[in-house]
Write a protein that holds these residues in place. Structure first.
Motif: not given
Lengths: 167, 511
Positions: B95-97, B91, B67, B57, B108, B50, B110
């Motif tokens: 982290y974020e989608f 989340e 998600t 991303e 998607t 990540l 991440i």
């Protein structure tokens, strides 16, 4: 000149189709015909009790065994003889043929049509056989090369399970 | 027969001209199609490094990732992301989608949230997520149950006795009853209400010649949250059930019109209230292509929970489809033994009097009853069109469909269409058709054929590019009744004996 009563086998009076199509340069078809089947060899047996001076009766088989069609085809420049059969154009050998036939969802039928003279436009008066579930079981995959030899014919053996009358 | 006074594309035109008295009939399209809700997702685990958004991303491998958690049913959990220490990340904090697109084709990405205290920029995390990509909802053929369970979920939940995947449970039962192959069509919640999902799923197989039988799982109360406001499917009352049945009937009729004859086996949910009797539903359906199964509930042993649970009648329908698939098309359902189930619920068993069952059977309901050996047995396998023998018996309907497809496919595959018509062509067509009919005999589709006539049409009344074929066939009619009459013969069993101790002259006693 009156027509003969006896059948003239060649001369275009008899035709043969493999899977609905004539075979190019096919010069002969030999149908072995279906014989009565018996595991005794002969499909009949004499019944001869002790003391009887001669057989009292004959037991016969009531089932037919399969039969074969022997096709004699003139070989062409561009392909082996079995490539002239519908559906077998890309096959290389007998195992290829088995595979191609097994992959085909439909069984193959063959036909012999006998057209008496004067009935060319009267199909109802034709007779013949429809051979069911035909399978190519043997091919002449060999070759004999000699100086001076001209055209060559090769054989294909087609087995069938049973036949029906055409009309 | 096709109207050749107007243009028709070159091809084979087949017509079933069967009339009330049995003279002709059919070949196979014998894959059973199961349509209904599965678990609703597949699960995948990935390890990704990540990075912050500014550093780029990371795109996850699958499309259609959920998600966020979905309430369902089917309930679908949100992704779980853990760091290398095994700590679950949050989340928004860690982290974020970023989702591009919608539904089954959404992709998607991440990224790490800048400032996360749990992971550093570039750390590897493990993400386990659920997804349903576009392939998930396409019809697929399976030959064993494990593959189905992997994709559509185990039949039961591991925590209690509830059903996790109706589709997998129906498949398991169909396999247990003899099905060799199953086509699975999961309903897609994105298609709307459950009824709309079913209709959309039917459309995916309408021209698939392999589909000989279709079993819709009419699951009651199956909620879909598609934003349309209609979130619940009610299949527990007669009006709704009738509407669902007419949907699948319409599908079968459409498929048959395209040359892909098939039947639907329909069972109802255990919650069906029976205010409108099942017999009334059969009368309303009134079609040879609908087999309506009763009872609406049955006891099933759940090995996961080690207890017997009550399940819905559509699992009966799956079982019957499995039985039909295992047999030749000339074998119907009458007196077939249904496996997989334990028994009928006592309330159902007690209500199944002879008069009640007679009413159901006579109106076109296929009743499963407990026989004298305590087995579940099909009383009389009938369609909902009981007007005539040819439409009432399931086997005769399937025979007609099978023969139709055999002739259509076989003649098309003969390689004759497009060939020049010479004087021998009618005979060649006749030979090809005779071969197909002989094969139909070997396949137990028919038991005989006769009167095969072939002629070429001619001008001016006909079209010379048309060769007409006609034949009649004999289907195997099922044995439904044996009548036996007997009577007492008082002249038999007369015995007389002499008691030696009584001496001569005494009379014997008659017995």
């Amino acid at each position: 000149m009156p027509q003969t009563k006896v059948r003239v086998v060649g001369s275009g009076f008899t035709t043969f189709h493999y899977r609905g199509k004539p075979i190019a340069f096919c010069e002969g078809v030999e149908d072995s015909g279906q014989r009565a089947f018996s595991d005794m060899g002969q499909p009949f047996q004499f019944i001869h009790p002790l003391g009887a001076p001669h057989p009292v009766e004959i037991a016969t088989s009531r089932v037919l065994q399969g039969a074969t069609l022997m096709l004699t085809i003139r070989e062409l420049w561009n392909a082996p003889v079995w490539n002239q059969l519908a559906g077998l154009a890309q096959t290389q050998n007998i195992v290829d043929i088995f595979r191609a036939l097994a992959n085909d969802p439909s069984y193959v039928t063959c036909q012999t049509i006998i057209k008496p003279p004067g009935t060319e436009n009267k199909p109802r008066q034709w007779r013949g056989k429809i051979y069911m579930n035909c399978t190519v079981v043997d091919i002449n995959d060999g070759d004999t090369i000699q100086v001076g030899a001209l055209a060559v014919t090769k054989g294909i053996t087609v087995a069938y399970t049973h036949s029906k009358k055409l009309n | 027969m096709a109207d050749f006074t107007q243009y028709q594309p070159p091809g084979v035109y087949v017509e079933d001209t069967t009339r009330p008295l049995v003279s002709p009939a059919s070949l196979p399209g014998s894959i059973t199609v199961l349509v209904g809700p599965g678990r609703g997702y597949q699960t995948r685990t990935e390890a990704v490094a990540l990075t912050d958004v500014v550093d780029g991303e990371v795109r996850l491998a699958q499309e259609g990732i959920f998600t966020t958690a979905v309430t369902g049913p089917p309930a679908i959990a949100a992704p779980v992301v853990t760091n290398q220490a095994g700590d679950v990340l949050v989340e928004g904090d860690d982290y974020e989608f970023t989702v591009t697109g919608t539904g089954a084709t959404a992709v998607t990405d991440i990224a790490r949230v800048t400032g996360s205290t749990e992971i550093a920029n570039g750390d590897v995390v493990v993400i386990t997520y659920n997804f349903a990509d576009s392939a998930y909802y396409t019809p697929l053929v399976y030959e064993e149950f494990d593959g189905i369970a992997n994709v559509y979920g185990e039949p039961f939940t591991s925590v209690d006795a509830s059903i996790n995947s109706p589709l997998s449970l129906a498949a398991k039962i169909a396999f247990e009853n003899g099905a060799g192959r199953l086509m699975i069509v999961p309903t897609n919640p994105a298609d709307g209400t459950y009824q709309e999902q079913l209709v959309a799923a039917y459309a995916k197989v309408v021209t698939d010649y392999r589909a000989g039988m279709i079993v819709p799982l009419l699951v009651h109360g199956y909620t879909t949250d598609d934003g349309s406001g209609d979130t619940t499917s009610d299949i527990n009352d007669g009006t709704a059930a009738q509407s669902y049945i007419l949907d699948v009937l319409s599908h079968c009729n459409d498929a048959a019109a395209e040359g892909f004859g098939r039947i639907a086996l329909v069972g109802l949910d255990a919650a069906y209230d029976e205010v409108i009797g099942v017999d009334q539903l059969a009368i309303a359906a009134d079609s040879k292509r609908i087999v309506l199964v009763y009872p609406t509930k049955v006891n099933l042993y759940n090995s996961t929970a080690n207890q017997t649970i009550e399940v819905s009648g559509y699992y009966f329908a799956a079982a019957l489809a499995g039985i039909l698939a295992a047999n030749t098309v000339d074998r119907g359902l009458t007196r077939q033994i249904v496996s997989s189930f334990v028994s009928l619920p006592s309330s159902v068993f007690q209500a199944m009097t002879k008069a009640f069952k007679d009413t159901l059977s006579s109106t076109g309901v296929t009743v499963i009853e407990t026989d004298r050996l305590q087995r579940l047995s099909v009383r009389h396998g009938v369609t909902t069109d009981v007007d005539s023998l040819l439409t009432r018996e399931i086997s005769l309907v399937r025979i007609a469909d099978s023969l139709f497809q055999a002739v259509q496919f076989g003649m098309d595959n003969s390689g004759l269409i497009g060939e020049p018509i010479d004087e021998e062509m009618p005979s060649r067509v006749k030979g090809a058709l005779a071969g197909i009919l002989e094969q139909a005999i070997l396949d137990s589709v028919i038991i005989g054929w006769d009167n095969l006539l072939v002629r070429q049409q001619s001008l001016p009344s006909g079209d010379p590019t048309v060769i007409e074929c006609k034949f009649s066939y004999q289907p195997a009619v099922p044995l439904n009744y044996i009548t036996v009459q007997f009577q007492i013969d008082l002249q038999t069993g007369l015995l007389a004996f002499q008691d030696e101790n009584l001496g001569s002259g005494s009379e014997g006693a008659e017995v």
